[in-house]
Design a protein around this motif. Structure first.
Motif, PDB file in Angstrom:
ATOM      1  N   PHE A 139       0.653  -0.889   0.115  1.00  0.00           N
ATOM      2  CA  PHE A 139       0.229  -0.040   0.646  1.00  0.00           C
ATOM      3  C   PHE A 139       0.771   1.156  -0.062  1.00  0.00           C
ATOM      4  CE2 PHE A 139      -3.438   1.917   0.857  1.00  0.00           C
ATOM      5  CZ  PHE A 139      -3.125   2.965   1.615  1.00  0.00           C
ATOM      6  N   CYS A 144      -1.088   8.218  -2.305  1.00  0.00           N
ATOM      7  CA  CYS A 144      -2.804   8.971  -1.964  1.00  0.00           C
ATOM      8  C   CYS A 144      -3.350  10.208  -1.934  1.00  0.00           C
ATOM      9  CB  CYS A 144      -3.176   8.723  -0.292  1.00  0.00           C
ATOM     10  SG  CYS A 144      -3.461   6.430  -0.370  1.00  0.00           S
ATOM     11  N   LYS A 246     -10.615   0.989  -1.602  1.00  0.00           N
ATOM     12  CA  LYS A 246      -9.318   1.209  -1.611  1.00  0.00           C
ATOM     13  C   LYS A 246      -9.200   1.318  -0.302  1.00  0.00           C
ATOM     14  CE  LYS A 246      -8.159   1.832  -6.044  1.00  0.00           C
ATOM     15  NZ  LYS A 246      -8.938   2.235  -6.947  1.00  0.00           N
TER      16      LYS A 246
END
Lengths: 299, 285
Positions: A139, A144, A246
């Motif tokens: 991740f 982001c 997500k």
């Protein structure tokens, strides 16, 4: 691997274990050159937590002797119920424990935890571990687009309105309002459930960067451990997320440690009303890799 | 049917939160009756709750700064709702530092008591919290089940010892037996007794005093002028019911009394400020 913790460090380490125990039943101990990483994952693979203690956190930190693998020693998987009780009562640790030594002994498959206490008492605990492959969440939180930063106190104040048994909550973000609502799970009668909504202005956040209005539904229960840890150290919390479906990452850091919790979020988050049944959370993609990479690289 | 109330005083908010918190420890669900002047929390004695019943009364003026209530009709100007006091208690606890708390009867996914508050912050825009507590409206035809209980024709009335002491005793006795006998007389004495095959334990309390009920009883204040002051009236009760009552009490009441109808019922009365709480525990054979 051999490390020595002193005084307050033992309490911090214990608190990290408490937070990790909220996630799963097993603890992965991963000693690396970057520091000692403690990781946990839940059975559904929808929650992952990692606490990385840099070598500076310890009085003394050394990886294995020359006879072991060059990049570090082995990754140990322990049962949370064998290690957590050693650090259960933090107040008594604070009062009695002067130093704590943790070492990994590969030949005997043991993690040895030694507490050097007041009055010359030494407690030695031998915990069997299972050699395991490293556990990592794939991740990239730095990629982001949406980021919130707030003191732990603020997030704790937001979640205190929900009972400790509350599983999922929905975080709704718009440029004018940030709100938290409890999410009614499948199987619970929507007519009997109490609904709570708490909202505040984005100005209360230290940093607020959100591109588009968003509803994120994730498990609050698994996050509480990190929030409690962050609050006891007055650390600011960063929240990194992209879209519903997500994962969302909550992280804290200071000079000697970094901690993060990655949670899966519900795919179809427009179903915020009580009449919609809950869908299963899409699992966080976890990569079980054969090599011991440093936690920082992947995260 | 309409209900809106606003609480602005922090002491009033603490007060009602404490009362509801006590009620939540006594029962999982109960009926809330809203009248023009009062709030009543009622539990009617049914087999399901072991015949225990409860009546708690407080004046709305001591809680709300603004109070608007329009009942079912003008002759029946009250609202009767079945609530889970634990939910109300939880909701109120989270808003203790609010500038004002509004309570409203609303219709969301079902009828709800909505508790809404603005919480103070350092910035100019407050935080807003809303809790929707689901309730069930009790139809008028069932209202007779939730009427104020009449004072039983008791044999003995005595002031209770300090509740904390009583709770300690009962907690320990619970480990030995499921049933406890409460007995008291008009000389201010009370005994709590348990008896098993192996052991019997009695705790004696003296000099408790007996309340004077006056009015239609005789001038001595006793229910029967010819009653021997040493004679004990007793009732054997399920110890867990008594323990539950004692566990819920957070504040030392200004008056705590116990009326015993011999081998029928134990009637506990607590008075504190403007709140009165009555709890009936039926006797078992």
């Amino acid at each position: 691997m051999n490390c020595l913790l002193e005084g307050n460090g033992v309490k911090v380490f214990g608190k990290a274990l408490h937070a990790l125990s909220r996630i799963g039943d097993a603890l992965w101990l991963d000693p690396t050159v970057k520091g000692l990483a403690l990781r946990a994952v839940n059975s559904a693979h929808s929650a992952y937590a990692c606490f990385l203690f840099s070598p500076l956190f310890f009085q003394h930190y050394s990886l294995g002797s020359g006879s072991e693998q060059g990049s570090g020693s082995v990754n140990c998987k322990l049962l949370m119920k064998s290690i957590l009780p050693l650090f259960r009562c933090l107040t008594s640790i604070e009062r009695n424990v002067e130093r704590c030594q943790i070492s990994v002994s590969t030949p005997s498959d043991r993690v040895v935890v030694q507490f050097f206490c007041r009055h010359g008492i030494t407690k030695t605990h031998n915990l069997r571990f299972q050699e395991s492959e490293a556990l990592q969440a794939v991740f990239a939180s730095h990629l982001c687009p949406n980021v919130l930063k707030a003191p732990a106190r603020l997030l704790c104040d937001m979640v205190m309105h929900f009972p400790s048994s509350q599983e999922e909550i929905t975080l709704s973000v718009t440029p004018l309002r940030v709100s938290l609502t409890n999410y009614c799970e499948e199987g619970k009668d929507p007519m009997r459930t109490m609904y709570t909504e708490m909202s505040l202005h984005p100005d209360e956040f230290d940093f607020f960067q959100v591109g588009v209005d968003l509803d994120l539904t994730f498990c609050l229960k698994e996050l509480r451990g990190l929030l409690s840890f962050a609050e006891s150290h007055s650390l600011p919390v960063s929240v990194n997320f992209s879209t519903a479906g997500k994962p969302v990452c909550f992280s804290v850091e200071d000079v000697v440690l970094e901690a993060s919790v990655v949670l899966a979020t519900l795919m179809d988050s427009e179903s915020r009303g009580p009449s919609q049944p809950a869908e299963t959370l899409a699992p966080v993609t976890l990569e079980v890799c054969g090599c011991c990479c440093s936690a920082r690289g992947i995260m | 049917m309409k209900f809106r109330g606003k609480i602005v005083d922090v002491a009033c908010l603490n007060h009602v939160t404490r009362v509801i918190s006590t009620i939540s420890k006594l029962t999982k669900t109960c009926v809330l009756r809203l009248t023009a002047d009062n709030l009543f929390f009622v539990l009617s004695g049914k087999v399901a709750n072991g015949g225990v019943s409860m009546w708690c009364e407080l004046s709305q003026a001591n809680v709300f700064d603004e109070y608007q209530m329009e009942g079912v009709s003008s002759e029946d100007n009250e609202i009767c709702l079945e609530v889970t006091p634990e939910n109300l208690s939880r909701a109120l606890k989270t808003v203790q530092n609010a500038k004002a708390v509004k309570v409203k009867l609303t219709k969301k996914h079902c009828p709800c008591l909505t508790i809404a508050a603005e919480l103070p912050t350092l910035s100019s825009i407050s935080r807003v919290v809303t809790h929707d507590v689901p309730v069930d409206v009790i139809p008028r035809r069932l209202w007779h089940e939730f009427k104020e209980p009449s004072m039983p024709d008791f044999d003995v009335s005595v002031y209770l010892p300090p509740l904390k002491t009583m709770k300690n005793v009962v907690d320990r006795m619970k480990n030995l037996s499921n049933f406890l006998v409460i007995e008291a007389n008009l000389s201010g004495e009370m005994n709590l007794k348990i008896e098993t095959d192996l052991v019997s334990v009695t705790t004696h309390f003296k000099d408790l005093g007996n309340p004077l009920w006056g009015d239609d009883a005789s001038q001595d204040g006793g229910p029967s002028p010819s009653r021997d002051p040493e004679a004990m009236a007793q009732a054997r009760v399920d110890i867990r019911k008594l323990q539950q009552f004692l566990m819920g009490q957070q504040v030392n009441p200004s008056k705590a009394m116990c009326n015993i109808v011999h081998e029928r019922v134990v009637h506990l009365i607590l008075l504190h400020e403007d709140v009165s709480l009555q709890y009936f525990i039926p006797a078992v054979a």
